[in-house]
Scaffold this motif. Structure first.
Motif, PDB file in Angstrom:
ATOM      1  N   PRO A 175      21.805  49.713  43.334  1.00 38.27           N
ATOM      2  CA  PRO A 175      21.238  48.366  43.410  1.00 38.27           C
ATOM      3  C   PRO A 175      20.063  48.137  42.472  1.00 38.27           C
ATOM      4  CG  PRO A 175      20.624  49.660  45.333  1.00 38.27           C
ATOM      5  CD  PRO A 175      21.644  50.472  44.583  1.00 38.27           C
ATOM      6  N   ALA A 176      19.543  49.199  41.898  1.00 33.23           N
ATOM      7  CA  ALA A 176      18.420  49.049  40.957  1.00 33.23           C
ATOM      8  C   ALA A 176      18.883  48.684  39.557  1.00 33.23           C
ATOM      9  CB  ALA A 176      17.600  50.343  40.909  1.00 33.23           C
ATOM     10  N   VAL A 177      20.217  48.784  39.306  1.00 30.45           N
ATOM     11  CA  VAL A 177      20.767  48.472  37.980  1.00 30.45           C
ATOM     12  C   VAL A 177      21.211  47.018  37.961  1.00 30.45           C
ATOM     13  CG1 VAL A 177      22.565  49.004  36.303  1.00 30.45           C
ATOM     14  CG2 VAL A 177      21.494  50.851  37.616  1.00 30.45           C
ATOM     15  N   ALA A 178      20.680  46.253  37.014  1.00 31.75           N
ATOM     16  CA  ALA A 178      20.983  44.826  36.938  1.00 31.75           C
ATOM     17  C   ALA A 178      22.466  44.598  36.656  1.00 31.75           C
ATOM     18  CB  ALA A 178      20.141  44.162  35.860  1.00 31.75           C
ATOM     19  N   PRO A 179      23.079  43.596  37.273  1.00 30.54           N
ATOM     20  CA  PRO A 179      24.497  43.319  37.043  1.00 30.54           C
ATOM     21  C   PRO A 179      24.722  42.540  35.758  1.00 30.54           C
ATOM     22  CG  PRO A 179      23.617  41.721  38.569  1.00 30.54           C
ATOM     23  CD  PRO A 179      22.484  42.680  38.280  1.00 30.54           C
ATOM     24  N   GLU A 180      26.001  42.494  35.355  1.00 27.96           N
ATOM     25  CA  GLU A 180      26.402  41.608  34.271  1.00 27.96           C
ATOM     26  C   GLU A 180      26.342  40.158  34.754  1.00 27.96           C
ATOM     27  OE1 GLU A 180      30.375  42.541  33.189  1.00 27.96           O
ATOM     28  OE2 GLU A 180      29.846  44.300  31.980  1.00 27.96           O
ATOM     29  N   LYS A 181      26.259  39.249  33.811  1.00 30.24           N
ATOM     30  CA  LYS A 181      26.282  37.822  34.152  1.00 30.24           C
ATOM     31  C   LYS A 181      27.744  37.366  34.230  1.00 30.24           C
ATOM     32  CE  LYS A 181      22.818  35.383  33.516  1.00 30.24           C
ATOM     33  NZ  LYS A 181      21.763  34.766  34.374  1.00 30.24           N
ATOM     34  N   THR A 182      28.443  37.969  35.182  1.00 27.05           N
ATOM     35  CA  THR A 182      29.840  37.622  35.407  1.00 27.05           C
ATOM     36  C   THR A 182      30.060  37.383  36.892  1.00 27.05           C
ATOM     37  OG1 THR A 182      30.534  39.933  35.678  1.00 27.05           O
ATOM     38  CG2 THR A 182      30.636  39.008  33.447  1.00 27.05           C
ATOM     39  N   LEU A 183      31.122  36.650  37.195  1.00 23.96           N
ATOM     40  CA  LEU A 183      31.569  36.408  38.559  1.00 23.96           C
ATOM     41  C   LEU A 183      33.043  36.790  38.616  1.00 23.96           C
ATOM     42  CD1 LEU A 183      29.974  32.872  39.004  1.00 23.96           C
ATOM     43  CD2 LEU A 183      29.034  35.057  39.800  1.00 23.96           C
ATOM     44  N   THR A 184      33.485  37.339  39.744  1.00 18.61           N
ATOM     45  CA  THR A 184      34.836  37.866  39.856  1.00 18.61           C
ATOM     46  C   THR A 184      35.570  37.227  41.024  1.00 18.61           C
ATOM     47  OG1 THR A 184      34.162  39.993  38.920  1.00 18.61           O
ATOM     48  CG2 THR A 184      36.192  39.965  40.207  1.00 18.61           C
ATOM     49  N   TYR A 185      36.782  36.751  40.749  1.00 16.06           N
ATOM     50  CA  TYR A 185      37.651  36.212  41.796  1.00 16.06           C
ATOM     51  C   TYR A 185      38.920  37.045  41.858  1.00 16.06           C
ATOM     52  CZ  TYR A 185      41.171  33.368  44.100  1.00 16.06           C
ATOM     53  OH  TYR A 185      42.182  32.954  44.938  1.00 16.06           O
ATOM     54  N   MET A 186      39.249  37.532  43.069  1.00 20.02           N
ATOM     55  CA  MET A 186      40.502  38.241  43.296  1.00 20.02           C
ATOM     56  C   MET A 186      41.272  37.499  44.388  1.00 20.02           C
ATOM     57  SD  MET A 186      42.818  40.524  42.963  1.00 20.02           S
ATOM     58  CE  MET A 186      42.279  41.940  42.010  1.00 20.02           C
ATOM     59  N   GLY A 187      42.428  36.999  44.050  1.00 14.44           N
ATOM     60  CA  GLY A 187      43.241  36.260  45.013  1.00 14.44           C
ATOM     61  C   GLY A 187      44.291  35.462  44.279  1.00 14.44           C
ATOM     62  N   SER A 188      45.162  34.859  45.043  1.00 12.64           N
ATOM     63  CA  SER A 188      46.229  34.070  44.437  1.00 12.64           C
ATOM     64  C   SER A 188      45.685  32.729  43.955  1.00 12.64           C
ATOM     65  CB  SER A 188      47.364  33.846  45.442  1.00 12.64           C
ATOM     66  OG  SER A 188      47.003  32.847  46.382  1.00 12.64           O
ATOM     67  N   PHE A 189      46.571  31.930  43.384  1.00 12.21           N
ATOM     68  CA  PHE A 189      46.188  30.616  42.861  1.00 12.21           C
ATOM     69  C   PHE A 189      46.898  29.489  43.627  1.00 12.21           C
ATOM     70  CE2 PHE A 189      45.495  33.722  39.532  1.00 12.21           C
ATOM     71  CZ  PHE A 189      44.191  33.430  39.142  1.00 12.21           C
ATOM     72  N   MET A 190      47.254  29.792  44.870  1.00 13.30           N
ATOM     73  CA  MET A 190      47.858  28.763  45.707  1.00 13.30           C
ATOM     74  C   MET A 190      46.816  27.681  45.999  1.00 13.30           C
ATOM     75  SD  MET A 190      50.190  31.134  48.216  1.00 13.30           S
ATOM     76  CE  MET A 190      51.101  29.761  48.913  1.00 13.30           C
ATOM     77  N   PRO A 191      47.241  26.451  46.271  1.00 15.59           N
ATOM     78  CA  PRO A 191      46.280  25.349  46.395  1.00 15.59           C
ATOM     79  C   PRO A 191      45.162  25.586  47.401  1.00 15.59           C
ATOM     80  CG  PRO A 191      48.497  24.479  46.191  1.00 15.59           C
ATOM     81  CD  PRO A 191      48.636  25.978  46.296  1.00 15.59           C
ATOM     82  N   TYR A 192      45.459  26.199  48.553  1.00 20.51           N
ATOM     83  CA  TYR A 192      44.412  26.372  49.560  1.00 20.51           C
ATOM     84  C   TYR A 192      43.335  27.373  49.132  1.00 20.51           C
ATOM     85  CZ  TYR A 192      46.418  30.829  51.242  1.00 20.51           C
ATOM     86  OH  TYR A 192      46.863  32.120  51.340  1.00 20.51           O
ATOM     87  N   LYS A 193      43.620  28.162  48.099  1.00 18.47           N
ATOM     88  CA  LYS A 193      42.614  29.110  47.606  1.00 18.47           C
ATOM     89  C   LYS A 193      41.462  28.397  46.894  1.00 18.47           C
ATOM     90  CE  LYS A 193      44.485  33.173  48.702  1.00 18.47           C
ATOM     91  NZ  LYS A 193      43.798  34.238  49.464  1.00 18.47           N
ATOM     92  N   ASN A 194      41.689  27.138  46.479  1.00 14.20           N
ATOM     93  CA  ASN A 194      40.586  26.292  46.008  1.00 14.20           C
ATOM     94  C   ASN A 194      39.890  26.852  44.766  1.00 14.20           C
ATOM     95  OD1 ASN A 194      38.880  24.031  46.190  1.00 14.20           O
ATOM     96  ND2 ASN A 194      37.428  25.091  47.518  1.00 14.20           N
TER      97      ASN A 194
END
Length: 353
Positions: A175-194
């Motif tokens: 937790p002391a190491v700064a993260p990348e400026k990225t965001l990650t989504y794992m899931g399908s692309f069905m409409p309810y996944k929004n």
């Protein structure tokens, strides 16, 4: 244990659930897997298996004739659709969620005739009751789904939680190491996944990149690419390996999802186990899984989503959320789920003596 819902080349949620539970139970019981394609073995633990027909076969109704020959003490299916006509063994069926009553579009990988039946099946609750009442015990994966099942009186059978959990043996990030400026989504692309709202929120996050990891059809990709705001960065991976997934989670600022409905939300606990904070829709199931470690936002507010991500720009706050995430993920384990299933088996055996 019915492993016929295992995918051939990569896990989806049901596939991973079944494979992980088999691996957790196998050290404590004599387990035989039912498979329908030998290629499934690549994603399954090294335990004995028997090749039988596909669960999508019209003959699934009488699959018990085949299973009876194995003289099982118990059969566990990670779905509720296993045929049971003429069975001579205790049966545990699983219902993961009630998503498709509210969002009836079926998964795209199902054959066309099955997709038609899927829509008809979810027009009313009585077909679900017929399926579930064939079991001795019904399993589900969360308190949220259990409450919904009771609210709709879906079964007369006992309902037990045999929950989901993260994969074991993974080392959390520092937790002391700064993260990348990225965001990650794992899931399908069905409409309810929004996913549309995630993409819209990137208008407020021009210094971040949103990584969409799952496989996607060309048509759906074109739809979503047309929504990317000017100046925003959205990366379509079209599928990643488990190793690639872990590496992305170990670098990213947060796992994000604004899905309107889930049975559990496995990507949340997978990310939290690695010390990756999560920003998620404010729903009952995500609060059950994320506890006090997650950031919750209205599912349809791109601005609130972006504002929650911005709070993670603070190194101290990000580190605090990282530590809290690991602690929260540790409350879920496959060993606990295996013990619950073994307890069910012991009770059903005792009841038949």
């Amino acid at each position: 244990m019915d492993a016929r819902f295992t995918r051939l080349d990569h896990h989806d949620g049901i596939s991973r659930y079944g494979a992980s539970l088999i691996a957790a139970v196998a050290p404590h019981a004599d387990v035989t897997m039912l498979i329908s394609d030998v290629r499934q073995l690549a994603l399954l633990p090294d335990v004995p298996s028997v090749l039988i027909r596909s669960p999508l076969s019209p003959l699934e109704l009488i699959v018990a004739r085949t299973v009876n020959k194995l003289s099982p003490d118990l059969v566990f299916c990670p779905m509720q659709t296993m045929g049971s006509w003429g069975r001579k063994y205790p049966l545990v069926l699983t219902l993961h969620d009630l998503i498709y009553y509210e969002h009836p579009a079926p998964p795209g990988f199902l054959p066309a005739p099955v997709r038609v039946l899927w829509r008809l099946y979810h027009k009313a609750y009585w077909p679900q009751r017929l399926l579930l009442n064939r079991a001795n015990v019904v399993a589900t994966i969360s308190q949220t789904t259990l409450a919904q099942m009771r609210r709709h009186r879906l079964t007369r059978r006992p309902i037990r939680i045999v929950g989901n959990a993260p994969q074991g043996g993974r080392v959390p990030r520092n937790p002391a190491v700064a993260p990348e400026k990225t965001l990650t989504y794992m899931g399908s692309f069905m409409p309810y996944k929004n996913v549309e709202t995630l993409i819209a929120g990137m208008a407020w996050l021009p210094d971040f990149a949103l990584h969409l990891l799952s496989r996607i059809t060309p048509a759906r990709r074109r739809e979503l690419e047309a929504l990317v705001p000017a100046g925003a960065t959205v990366v379509f991976h079209n599928g990643v390996t488990d190793a690639q997934y872990d590496q992305l989670l170990l670098r990213t600022t947060a796992l994000v999802t604004l899905s309107r409905a889930e049975g559990y939300g496995l990507p949340l606990v997978e990310a939290m186990a690695l010390g990756t904070p999560v920003v998620v829709a404010d729903t009952e199931i995500f609060r059950e899984v994320g506890g006090d470690a997650a950031h919750y936002v209205p599912a349809d507010s791109p601005a609130d989503f972006a504002a929650a991500v911005r709070t993670l720009d603070s190194p101290a706050h990000w580190a605090e959320r990282s530590v809290a995430s690991v602690a929260r993920a540790a409350t879920f384990s496959w060993d606990a789920s295996a013990r619950e299933l073994l307890a069910i088996a012991a009770e059903l055996r005792a009841g038949t003596k």
